[in-house]
Design a protein around this motif. Structure first.
Motif, PDB file in Angstrom:
ATOM      1  N   ALA A  85       0.796  -1.232   0.000  1.00 56.93           N
ATOM      2  CA  ALA A  85       0.000   0.000   0.000  1.00 56.93           C
ATOM      3  C   ALA A  85       0.824   1.276   0.000  1.00 56.93           C
ATOM      4  CB  ALA A  85      -0.933   0.015   1.215  1.00 56.93           C
ATOM      5  N   THR A  86       2.128   1.197   0.330  1.00 57.02           N
ATOM      6  CA  THR A  86       2.915   2.419   0.513  1.00 57.02           C
ATOM      7  C   THR A  86       4.301   2.288  -0.101  1.00 57.02           C
ATOM      8  OG1 THR A  86       3.866   1.720   2.630  1.00 57.02           O
ATOM      9  CG2 THR A  86       1.723   2.807   2.716  1.00 57.02           C
ATOM     10  N   ASP A  87       4.945   3.432  -0.290  1.00 53.59           N
ATOM     11  CA  ASP A  87       6.326   3.476  -0.754  1.00 53.59           C
ATOM     12  C   ASP A  87       7.277   3.303   0.427  1.00 53.59           C
ATOM     13  OD1 ASP A  87       5.597   3.938  -3.420  1.00 53.59           O
ATOM     14  OD2 ASP A  87       5.392   6.104  -3.051  1.00 53.59           O
ATOM     15  N   PRO A  88       8.537   2.903   0.177  1.00 51.77           N
ATOM     16  CA  PRO A  88       9.484   2.663   1.273  1.00 51.77           C
ATOM     17  C   PRO A  88       9.711   3.859   2.194  1.00 51.77           C
ATOM     18  CG  PRO A  88      10.317   1.710  -0.759  1.00 51.77           C
ATOM     19  CD  PRO A  88       9.102   2.516  -1.132  1.00 51.77           C
ATOM     20  N   ASP A  89       9.599   5.087   1.656  1.00 49.80           N
ATOM     21  CA  ASP A  89       9.853   6.267   2.492  1.00 49.80           C
ATOM     22  C   ASP A  89       8.579   6.845   3.109  1.00 49.80           C
ATOM     23  OD1 ASP A  89       8.738   7.126   0.128  1.00 49.80           O
ATOM     24  OD2 ASP A  89      10.133   8.809  -0.179  1.00 49.80           O
ATOM     25  N   ASP A  90       7.481   6.134   3.003  1.00 52.12           N
ATOM     26  CA  ASP A  90       6.224   6.617   3.564  1.00 52.12           C
ATOM     27  C   ASP A  90       6.319   6.628   5.097  1.00 52.12           C
ATOM     28  OD1 ASP A  90       3.451   6.781   4.499  1.00 52.12           O
ATOM     29  OD2 ASP A  90       2.873   6.336   2.432  1.00 52.12           O
ATOM     30  N   PRO A  91       5.977   7.742   5.757  1.00 49.49           N
ATOM     31  CA  PRO A  91       6.061   7.821   7.224  1.00 49.49           C
ATOM     32  C   PRO A  91       5.256   6.748   7.941  1.00 49.49           C
ATOM     33  CG  PRO A  91       5.706  10.008   6.286  1.00 49.49           C
ATOM     34  CD  PRO A  91       5.546   9.032   5.160  1.00 49.49           C
TER      35      PRO A  91
END
Length: 424
Positions: free
Chosen positions: A292-298
């Motif tokens: 659901a998210t990118d690696p740098d997503d908080p």
């Protein structure tokens, strides 16, 4: 049956004490199950005689486990109303404490199951050594016990919930792959940090404890009807617990519930246990966040409380974010694929979603149920319904607290004054 005395009647005396202890347990457990009761009604419902019940209730009141309630007339009875007795939640609490991959938690419940204190703190446990983690957990436990004592109560015991293979009888953790822990005498280590407390310390698998708490919750919603359930609890790892006939099924060696390591995705990723394609590699929280998210997503930050991270995923799903919805649908389908295996084997009345599965249940439930219908051979999914637990991430610590309290219900003489009564 009482045996004949010898050596000054010591055997008879011992049997009297044992019988009275059992009768105290019968009365206390009956009031817990049936609710406030008059002494006469307790006697009628348990088969004990009235004089015995009066003596037992007096001792339980003296120990702070029961208290006098309101007066109430028995249906069809003449004369003065009977004085009801009910559980007294002030004298004793059970404490549950949990170690998980990215948080520690503690909860204290009173005898009536009400929360006295609870706390959860985010902590990147997987990247800390066991000693540091246990130090911090000991501080949480000590804080909870101080709250209990400040209100005039005492701790009946502490039960540790750990995500891994546990031998409760020896107090040892054999393996917790997502923590990177193995072969730890975890009870001994915790007792040292708590300065050899007077109360007992135990350890059990977190999914088993969560299953007990979920079962207790479900019975309230089904008017006390006992059902066979399988609980699936999800965070970074995935665990399961089954309650059948009102009893937890721990397995022959206590290692049941490791459903997260069922090999369901041969082409899947590497699991924390070192194997490939385990169920938790496609349905665990890490798998969802990767989809659901990118690696740098908080939202991937392990120092952020898990409920805050899930609140953000929920916000994105409610906003209709396509990537989030695709990830949830995929996880829900995989959840149903593994769930169908469990339903085919165990045929529970209910498959209960706990942990993050419960929080995101509104989006996981439909694809999960669809996969179960497609894969369970019995008609209508074997009659198994999918239920979202309301306990969320508190289930394991509540289950731990309930286990600690169970010892009091089994032996009320553990609390308060020494037993001096003789069985009547």
């Amino acid at each position: 049956m009482l045996t004949e005395g010898r050596a000054g009647g010591g055997v008879v005396a011992a049997d009297h004490v044992s019988l009275r202890r059992n009768n105290l347990s019968v009365v206390l457990r009956h009031v817990r199950a049936a609710g406030p009761r008059s002494r006469a009604r307790i006697a009628a419902e348990t088969g004990l005689n009235k004089a015995t019940v009066s003596s037992l209730v007096a001792e339980l009141v003296d120990r702070g486990l029961l208290r006098e309630g309101r007066a109430e007339s028995e249906r069809g009875a003449l004369g003065r109303p009977g004085q009801l007795v009910e559980l007294d939640g002030s004298a004793v609490c059970g404490v549950g404490a949990e170690i998980n991959v990215d948080y520690l938690a503690v909860t204290a419940l009173d005898l009536g199951g009400e929360i006295v204190t609870e706390r959860r703190v985010p902590l990147d446990v997987a990247h800390l050594d066991p000693g540091t983690t246990l130090d911090q957990l000991a501080e949480l436990i000590s804080g909870a016990v101080r709250v209990v004592e400040a209100r005039g109560g005492e701790a009946a015991g502490v039960t540790l919930a750990v995500p891994g293979l546990v031998q409760s009888t020896t107090g040892s953790l054999r393996l917790a792959p997502n923590l990177g822990w193995a072969e730890l005498p975890i009870v001994d280590l915790m007792q040292e940090r708590l300065d050899a407390p007077a109360y007992p310390v135990r350890v059990d698998n977190e999914a088993n404890l969560a299953a007990l708490a979920a079962y207790t919750e479900l019975r309230k919603d089904t008017d006390g009807k006992a059902e066979d359930i399988v609980l699936l609890t999800g965070a970074v790892g995935v665990g399961g617990g089954m309650v059948a006939g009102g009893h937890l099924l721990p397995g022959g060696h206590g290692f049941s519930g490791e459903v997260g390591h069922m090999p369901v995705a041969p082409a899947g990723g590497i699991c924390g246990c070192g194997r490939t394609g385990c169920w938790e590699t496609v349905v665990g929280l890490t798998a969802l966040l990767n989809k659901a998210t990118d690696p740098d997503d908080p939202v991937r930050d392990p120092s952020l409380d898990v409920e805050q991270r899930l609140a953000e995923i929920t916000r994105r799903a409610e906003a209709g974010e396509a990537r989030t919805l695709r990830a949830l649908a995929d996880v829900g389908t995989w959840l149903g694929i593994g769930g169908a295996i469990l339903v085919n084997i165990l045929n529970p009345n209910a498959l209960v979603l706990g942990g993050y599965f419960a929080v995101l249940g509104p989006w996981l439930k439909e694809p999960l149920e669809s996969a179960i219908r497609d894969r369970v051979i019995a008609p209508d999914g074997g009659g198994c319904r999918v239920v979202q637990s309301e306990l969320g991430f508190t289930a394991a610590v509540r289950g731990g607290a309930l286990i600690s309290l169970d010892q009091v219900f089994l032996d009320p003489t553990l609390i308060g004054r020494d037993a001096t009564g003789v069985a009547q």
